[in-house]
Design a protein around this motif. Structure first.
Motif, mmCIF file in Angstrom:
data_model
loop_
_atom_site.group_PDB
_atom_site.id
_atom_site.type_symbol
_atom_site.label_atom_id
_atom_site.label_comp_id
_atom_site.label_asym_id
_atom_site.label_seq_id
_atom_site.Cartn_x
_atom_site.Cartn_y
_atom_site.Cartn_z
ATOM 1 N N UNK A 274 0.830 -1.197 0.000
ATOM 2 C CA UNK A 274 0.000 0.000 0.000
ATOM 3 C C UNK A 274 0.868 1.252 0.000
ATOM 4 N N UNK A 275 0.249 2.356 -0.352
ATOM 5 C CA UNK A 275 0.893 3.663 -0.278
ATOM 6 C C UNK A 275 -0.123 4.650 0.307
ATOM 7 N N UNK A 276 0.393 5.731 0.859
ATOM 8 C CA UNK A 276 -0.474 6.783 1.383
ATOM 9 C C UNK A 276 -0.548 7.919 0.375
ATOM 10 N N UNK A 277 -1.770 8.337 0.070
ATOM 11 C CA UNK A 277 -1.984 9.529 -0.738
ATOM 12 C C UNK A 277 -2.238 10.667 0.233
ATOM 13 N N UNK A 278 -1.405 11.692 0.168
ATOM 14 C CA UNK A 278 -1.432 12.731 1.200
ATOM 15 C C UNK A 278 -1.743 14.112 0.629
ATOM 16 N N UNK A 279 -2.423 14.900 1.472
ATOM 17 C CA UNK A 279 -2.689 16.312 1.186
ATOM 18 C C UNK A 279 -2.434 17.110 2.454
ATOM 19 N N UNK A 280 -2.061 18.388 2.320
ATOM 20 C CA UNK A 280 -1.864 19.216 3.512
ATOM 21 C C UNK A 280 -3.147 19.298 4.335
ATOM 22 N N UNK A 281 -3.000 19.170 5.655
ATOM 23 C CA UNK A 281 -4.160 19.255 6.537
ATOM 24 C C UNK A 281 -4.711 20.678 6.554
ATOM 25 N N UNK A 282 -6.028 20.795 6.567
ATOM 26 C CA UNK A 282 -6.647 22.118 6.544
ATOM 27 C C UNK A 282 -6.582 22.800 7.911
ATOM 28 N N UNK A 283 -6.777 22.024 8.940
ATOM 29 C CA UNK A 283 -6.784 22.583 10.296
ATOM 30 C C UNK A 283 -5.797 21.812 11.156
ATOM 31 N N UNK A 284 -4.562 22.189 11.122
ATOM 32 C CA UNK A 284 -3.551 21.479 11.889
ATOM 33 C C UNK A 284 -2.244 22.241 11.885
ATOM 34 N N UNK A 285 -1.280 21.658 12.534
ATOM 35 C CA UNK A 285 0.033 22.292 12.613
ATOM 36 C C UNK A 285 0.662 22.371 11.230
ATOM 37 N N UNK A 286 1.599 23.283 11.103
ATOM 38 C CA UNK A 286 2.294 23.437 9.826
ATOM 39 C C UNK A 286 3.017 22.135 9.483
ATOM 40 N N UNK A 287 2.839 21.689 8.277
ATOM 41 C CA UNK A 287 3.457 20.442 7.840
ATOM 42 C C UNK A 287 2.587 19.226 8.074
ATOM 43 N N UNK A 288 1.452 19.393 8.787
ATOM 44 C CA UNK A 288 0.559 18.260 9.040
ATOM 45 C C UNK A 288 -0.135 17.853 7.745
ATOM 46 N N UNK A 289 -0.434 16.572 7.621
ATOM 47 C CA UNK A 289 -1.072 16.059 6.414
ATOM 48 C C UNK A 289 -2.276 15.192 6.748
ATOM 49 N N UNK A 290 -3.177 15.088 5.782
ATOM 50 C CA UNK A 290 -4.277 14.125 5.828
ATOM 51 C C UNK A 290 -4.016 13.099 4.731
ATOM 52 N N UNK A 291 -4.494 11.892 4.931
ATOM 53 C CA UNK A 291 -4.164 10.851 3.960
ATOM 54 C C UNK A 291 -5.297 9.839 3.802
ATOM 55 N N UNK A 292 -5.259 9.151 2.671
ATOM 56 C CA UNK A 292 -6.058 7.953 2.460
ATOM 57 C C UNK A 292 -5.096 6.861 2.010
ATOM 58 N N UNK A 293 -5.469 5.625 2.280
ATOM 59 C CA UNK A 293 -4.591 4.494 1.956
ATOM 60 C C UNK A 293 -5.024 3.841 0.646
ATOM 61 N N UNK A 294 -4.074 3.721 -0.268
ATOM 62 C CA UNK A 294 -4.296 3.032 -1.534
ATOM 63 C C UNK A 294 -3.612 1.672 -1.454
ATOM 64 N N UNK A 295 -4.397 0.617 -1.641
ATOM 65 C CA UNK A 295 -3.914 -0.756 -1.496
ATOM 66 C C UNK A 295 -3.958 -1.452 -2.858
ATOM 67 N N UNK A 296 -2.924 -2.193 -3.156
ATOM 68 C CA UNK A 296 -2.903 -2.971 -4.386
ATOM 69 C C UNK A 296 -2.530 -4.410 -4.112
ATOM 70 N N UNK A 297 -3.379 -5.354 -4.541
ATOM 71 C CA UNK A 297 -3.068 -6.777 -4.364
ATOM 72 C C UNK A 297 -2.812 -7.418 -5.717
ATOM 73 N N UNK A 298 -2.029 -8.474 -5.686
ATOM 74 C CA UNK A 298 -1.823 -9.255 -6.908
ATOM 75 C C UNK A 298 -3.122 -9.981 -7.247
ATOM 76 N N UNK A 299 -3.164 -10.595 -8.414
ATOM 77 C CA UNK A 299 -4.425 -11.170 -8.878
ATOM 78 C C UNK A 299 -4.962 -12.223 -7.912
#
Length: 417
Positions: A274-299
């Motif tokens: 898996x990898x994390x897709x990240x964006x800067x957090x709207x309401x948080x400390x400087x440098x804070x991020x929000x994320x969703x997890x993208x998962x990939x499985x083999x067949x």
């Protein structure tokens, strides 16, 4: 098991029956046009000779997908219309037999036991058979590159607010070994880029069998762009399981080459990870991020190889995170994903191609032979609070055409409720 010679004789008898009934329709409608009858047999015999020769000398270690496609398309183009004729003509023969029997028993029969064929029935049979003939011809010449964009908006309670409006372009089942028109393919790639999505996700089957099939198209697919990245998984055809290899090492080298090509295309290949897709957090400390997890499985597919390991792919993830899964075969959703211990909000699959044949009229009918094998075969599904989207495929396989099920580019927009 029947001996090979008996099985061959049985197949030939079936094909002869189909052709004989089809010929009856032509003979009834064109009784005096000898050239029509001759042309019918020339076409039929030529198709069978070409297809038989092709399959007898087909080499599973070869990478000649174009010729295989031509054989399949000729067989389908010849056979399907004849089956329509067979149904009507055989039905008429049953009526003729029952009528002749009744007249014999009642003593009202005049002339031969079987009444003459009715020209109207033969005309109807030929007219109806022209519909699939023209449809198949359109599918081979036009339909396989008739790209369409499908848009869906999905709402989630727990989507991080930073990802409200996040867009995904999903493509699947490229099957690069089947392409035969660079200009039309480039149009499809440009159409993907025109969607301007945040990410592009490719859900497997880059090739038919061999990594080399993608070599001529690398420069074309390298043009795909997405600001937050391009990610991919493997499909059942990517492993080379349907091709004969001189050694196990050669097969492994082919898969390694395929992985290298994915990198050349700019895709990050996820193999039970898996990898994390990240964006800067709207309401948080400087440098804070929000994320969703993208998962990939083999067949992982019911009735197919099951290389995928979902448990391994999510082993380092929080149970509370928002998750998107790429899994090539939609049967994985019903067999494991929808009841998985961790909530997987959205699963993206492909694999079915919608059988490249079907009828879809939004709001009225959605049917394909694929529905008899896969309950979830195309489009968007929701079950147990989880979404599954099954892409109809970007390319084509075996039959070099699409009839009613067009190549698809999917755009999914995620919204927070």
């Amino acid at each position: 098991m029947f001996p090979l010679i008996i099985r061959i004789a049985l197949v030939l008898a079936i094909f002869f029956l189909i052709d004989w009934y089809s010929f009856q329709a032509f003979k009834t409608v064109f009784p005096n046009q000898v050239w029509v009858k001759v042309l019918f047999w020339i076409f039929s015999v030529s198709v069978y000779i070409f297809v038989t020769y092709g399959f007898l000398f087909f080499d599973r270690s070869s990478n000649n997908n174009i010729n295989l496609g031509r054989m399949v398309s000729l067989l389908v183009l010849s056979l399907i219309p004849k089956l329509i004729i067979l149904g009507l003509m055989f039905g008429e023969d049953i009526i003729r037999f029952l009528t002749g029997t009744f007249q014999s028993v009642t003593g009202t029969r005049e002339g031969d036991f079987l009444p003459d064929r009715r020209k109207f029935i033969s005309q109807t049979a030929l007219a109806l058979s022209a519909i699939p003939f023209l449809g198949i011809l359109h599918g081979v010449l036009v339909g396989k590159y008739r790209y369409r964009v499908m848009n869906h908006t999905l709402e989630f309670d727990d989507l991080p607010e930073e990802f409200d409006g996040f867009t995904i372009t999903q493509i699947s089942d490229i099957h690069s070994g089947s392409f035969d028109d660079k200009k039309k393919l480039e149009y499809g790639v440009d159409l993907i880029n025109q969607q301007e999505s945040d990410v592009i996700l490719f859900t497997g089957d880059l090739v038919n069998n061999h990594a080399g099939e993608m070599e001529p198209w690398v420069d074309t697919f390298k043009k795909l762009q997405a600001p937050m990245g391009k990610y991919s998984i493997l499909g059942n055809h990517d492993y080379g399981d349907y091709m004969s290899w001189p050694s196990k090492e050669a097969k492994e080298a082919n898969l390694n080459r395929l992985a290298d090509i994915q990198k050349e295309l700019g895709f990050q290949l996820l193999r039970n990870e898996n990898v994390k897709l990240q964006k800067p957090a709207r309401n948080g400390a400087e440098g804070a991020t929000a994320s969703i997890d993208l998962i990939g499985v083999e067949n992982w597919g019911k009735g197919f190889a099951q290389y995928g390991d979902l448990g391994k792919a999510v082993s380092n993830l929080s149970e509370q995170s928002f998750k998107i899964l790429m899994s090539h075969d939609p049967s994985h959703f019903d067999e494991e994903v929808k009841n998985f211990s961790q909530l997987i909000h959205l699963t993206l699959s492909g694999h079915t191609h919608g059988m490249q044949f079907g009828i879809e009229i939004p709001g009225f009918i959605k049917w394909s032979p694929a529905s008899y094998r896969y309950p979830k075969w195309a489009g968007l599904y929701q079950e147990l609070g989880r979404y599954l989207h099954v892409n109809r495929g970007f390319g084509f396989l075996a039959f070099p055409g699409r009839v009613g099920i067009w190549p698809e580019i999917t755009v999914l927009k995620l919204k927070k409720k």
